[in-house]
Design a protein around this motif. Structure first.
Motif, PDB file in Angstrom:
ATOM      1  N   ASP A 161      33.903 -29.182  -1.555  1.00 57.16           N
ATOM      2  CA  ASP A 161      35.151 -28.157  -1.157  1.00 57.16           C
ATOM      3  C   ASP A 161      35.437 -27.530  -2.329  1.00 57.16           C
ATOM      4  O   ASP A 161      35.761 -28.077  -3.553  1.00 57.16           O
ATOM      5  N   VAL A 162      35.894 -26.435  -2.226  1.00 55.35           N
ATOM      6  CA  VAL A 162      36.396 -25.462  -3.425  1.00 55.35           C
ATOM      7  C   VAL A 162      38.077 -26.094  -3.452  1.00 55.35           C
ATOM      8  O   VAL A 162      38.703 -26.147  -2.330  1.00 55.35           O
ATOM      9  N   CYS A 205      43.725 -26.606  -2.926  1.00 57.45           N
ATOM     10  CA  CYS A 205      44.522 -25.328  -2.600  1.00 57.45           C
ATOM     11  C   CYS A 205      44.418 -24.647  -1.504  1.00 57.45           C
ATOM     12  O   CYS A 205      45.264 -23.779  -1.120  1.00 57.45           O
ATOM     13  N   PHE A 206      42.959 -24.716  -0.859  1.00 58.14           N
ATOM     14  CA  PHE A 206      42.542 -23.813   0.123  1.00 58.14           C
ATOM     15  C   PHE A 206      42.671 -24.602   1.626  1.00 58.14           C
ATOM     16  O   PHE A 206      41.601 -24.969   2.130  1.00 58.14           O
ATOM     17  N   TYR A 207      44.013 -24.580   1.785  1.00 57.56           N
ATOM     18  CA  TYR A 207      44.325 -25.771   2.980  1.00 57.56           C
ATOM     19  C   TYR A 207      44.733 -24.626   4.325  1.00 57.56           C
ATOM     20  O   TYR A 207      44.928 -25.556   5.448  1.00 57.56           O
ATOM     21  N   ARG A 208      44.428 -23.217   4.218  1.00 60.18           N
ATOM     22  CA  ARG A 208      44.746 -22.550   5.357  1.00 60.18           C
ATOM     23  C   ARG A 208      43.557 -21.489   5.662  1.00 60.18           C
ATOM     24  O   ARG A 208      42.862 -21.141   4.732  1.00 60.18           O
ATOM     25  N   ALA A 209      43.253 -21.581   6.882  1.00 61.19           N
ATOM     26  CA  ALA A 209      41.948 -20.821   7.423  1.00 61.19           C
ATOM     27  C   ALA A 209      42.611 -19.403   7.703  1.00 61.19           C
ATOM     28  O   ALA A 209      43.691 -19.389   8.479  1.00 61.19           O
ATOM     29  N   VAL A 210      41.801 -18.392   7.605  1.00 61.28           N
ATOM     30  CA  VAL A 210      41.974 -16.990   7.961  1.00 61.28           C
ATOM     31  C   VAL A 210      41.191 -16.545   9.249  1.00 61.28           C
ATOM     32  O   VAL A 210      40.042 -16.683   9.075  1.00 61.28           O
ATOM     33  N   LEU A 240      47.928 -17.437   9.903  1.00 57.95           N
ATOM     34  CA  LEU A 240      47.047 -18.737   9.208  1.00 57.95           C
ATOM     35  C   LEU A 240      46.904 -19.776   9.703  1.00 57.95           C
ATOM     36  O   LEU A 240      47.941 -20.263  10.648  1.00 57.95           O
ATOM     37  N   ARG A 265      43.962 -26.369   7.892  1.00 58.01           N
ATOM     38  CA  ARG A 265      42.795 -26.921   7.744  1.00 58.01           C
ATOM     39  C   ARG A 265      43.114 -28.068   6.751  1.00 58.01           C
ATOM     40  O   ARG A 265      43.297 -27.678   5.569  1.00 58.01           O
ATOM     41  N   ASP A 266      42.840 -29.309   6.991  1.00 56.22           N
ATOM     42  CA  ASP A 266      43.106 -30.468   6.064  1.00 56.22           C
ATOM     43  C   ASP A 266      44.572 -30.084   5.227  1.00 56.22           C
ATOM     44  O   ASP A 266      44.422 -30.137   4.089  1.00 56.22           O
ATOM     45  N   MET A 312      51.912 -16.891   7.755  1.00 51.56           N
ATOM     46  CA  MET A 312      51.136 -15.271   7.963  1.00 51.56           C
ATOM     47  C   MET A 312      50.606 -14.919   6.668  1.00 51.56           C
ATOM     48  O   MET A 312      50.578 -15.188   5.668  1.00 51.56           O
ATOM     49  N   GLU A 331      33.481 -19.021   7.618  1.00 52.17           N
ATOM     50  CA  GLU A 331      34.789 -19.466   7.406  1.00 52.17           C
ATOM     51  C   GLU A 331      35.670 -18.685   6.243  1.00 52.17           C
ATOM     52  O   GLU A 331      34.931 -18.394   5.064  1.00 52.17           O
ATOM     53  N   MET A 332      36.839 -18.321   6.397  1.00 51.28           N
ATOM     54  CA  MET A 332      37.586 -17.843   5.376  1.00 51.28           C
ATOM     55  C   MET A 332      38.936 -18.456   5.340  1.00 51.28           C
ATOM     56  O   MET A 332      39.445 -18.996   5.968  1.00 51.28           O
ATOM     57  N   ARG A 333      38.987 -18.902   3.883  1.00 49.27           N
ATOM     58  CA  ARG A 333      40.391 -19.472   3.416  1.00 49.27           C
ATOM     59  C   ARG A 333      41.147 -18.679   2.526  1.00 49.27           C
ATOM     60  O   ARG A 333      40.522 -18.180   1.742  1.00 49.27           O
ATOM     61  N   VAL A 334      42.395 -19.305   2.519  1.00 46.62           N
ATOM     62  CA  VAL A 334      43.375 -18.557   1.537  1.00 46.62           C
ATOM     63  C   VAL A 334      43.928 -19.777   0.650  1.00 46.62           C
ATOM     64  O   VAL A 334      44.331 -20.763   1.261  1.00 46.62           O
ATOM     65  N   ASP A 335      44.261 -19.415  -0.708  1.00 45.36           N
ATOM     66  CA  ASP A 335      44.854 -20.563  -1.515  1.00 45.36           C
ATOM     67  C   ASP A 335      46.319 -20.689  -1.470  1.00 45.36           C
ATOM     68  O   ASP A 335      46.957 -19.897  -0.691  1.00 45.36           O
ATOM     69  N   CYS A 336      46.970 -21.614  -2.088  1.00 46.21           N
ATOM     70  CA  CYS A 336      48.244 -22.047  -1.817  1.00 46.21           C
ATOM     71  C   CYS A 336      49.266 -20.694  -2.318  1.00 46.21           C
ATOM     72  O   CYS A 336      50.418 -20.397  -1.650  1.00 46.21           O
ATOM     73  N   TRP A 380      38.597 -17.854  -0.286  1.00 46.43           N
ATOM     74  CA  TRP A 380      37.154 -18.439  -0.265  1.00 46.43           C
ATOM     75  C   TRP A 380      36.557 -18.387   0.978  1.00 46.43           C
ATOM     76  O   TRP A 380      37.076 -18.645   2.120  1.00 46.43           O
TER      77      TRP A 380
END
Lengths: 132, 132
Positions: free
Chosen positions: A23-24, A98-103, A113, A116-117, B1, B69-74, B80
Motif C-alpha cells: 500500500d501507499v 494517509c490514503f484511508y479514503r476512497a473516491v 469520500l 477504507r481501512d 467530501m 480504485e482512487m484514494r485521496v490522502d489526509c 493514489w
C-alpha cells in the motif's frame, strides 16, 4: 548517476509504499539533504514544507521507516521508497496510511469520500502531544 | 467530501500503482479538470506540466490506464490511483514503469543507479513518433 531534478523549492516528490502490504502509506518531499541522509542511513528523512525543516520520520512519534529499496523515476523528479513501517502507522491522523479514503468513480459533481481501512491505529494526541 | 487542496499551479500529485504487480508505475499531476474526468470516466487523465495541457493517458501511445480504485490522502493534496495498464508500459522511455532504476543505500557522495526491470517493453520512437 543519481542527478535529482529538484523543483523551484529544492524538492523532489517521494512516494512511500509499505513492503508488507504494497500500500501507499504517504507522499512526502525530500530536499537534497533529506535525500542524502535517507540514502546514507537507510531510514526515511523528509523535508517538511509546513515547518520548512528537515524531518526524520518518526522523530516525534517513534514511528520510523526503514528503507528496503529506493528507486528514482525517468526524469529524476520523483523517488519511490519501499519501507518497513515501525509502530502502528505513518499518518499524522493516527492511521496506518494517509490514503484511508476512497473516491467513488463514475460520478459527476460533488463526491462523497468512503472510508477504507479508516480505523485509527493510534491516538495522535497521545503520540504527538495535544498542542499539535 | 472530496475537496482537493490544489497547489499554486492548480495541481495535486497523483501516484499511479499497477493493480497486478503493486508497483508504482509513475507519478503525475492532475488539475481540477483531469481529476474530474478521471472520476467521471474511470480512465486516467492528467495535466502535463511541460505541455501545459490536459492529457488523457494513452492518447498518443494507446497505453491507457483503467482506474480500479482512487484514494485521496489526509490533507487532500495527493491522490493514489490503482490502475490496469493497457499495452506494454506506462513510461515514455519505453518501460513498464518510470521507476526502473534503483538507488543503492548506505552510500555517501556520488551514487550510481542500478537498473531494475529496465528492459524496454516497447520502442518509444515507434509509439510516439520520432519528433517526440
Amino acid at each position: 548517476m543519481l542527478a535529482p531534478k529538484f523543483d523551484a523549492d529544492g524538492l523532489v516528490t517521494c512516494v512511500v509504499t509499505e513492503a508488507r502490504s504494497g500500500d501507499v502509506l504517504m507522499v512526502a518531499h525530500m530536499n537534497a539533504q533529506a535525500l542524502q541522509q535517507t540514502i546514507a542511513t537507510g531510514e526515511a528523512w523528509y523535508f517538511s514544507r509546513s515547518r520548512r525543516s528537515l524531518w526524520r520520520k518518526g522523530e516525534s512519534s517513534g514511528h520510523r521507516q526503514r528503507v528496503v529499496e529506493m528507486r528514482v523515476d525517468c526524469d529524476q523528479d520523483a523517488v519511490w521508497i519501499v519501507v518497513e513501517q515501525e509502530g502502528p502507522g505513518a499518518c499524522h491522523t493516527g492511521r496506518r496510511s494517509c490514503f484511508y479514503r476512497a473516491v467513488p468513480l463514475g460520478k459527476a459533481g460533488a463526491v462523497t469520500l468512503e472510508f477504507r481501512d479508516g480505523e485509527r491505529t493510534f491516538d495522535p494526541d497521545a503520540v504527538y502531544g495535544k498542542t499539535k
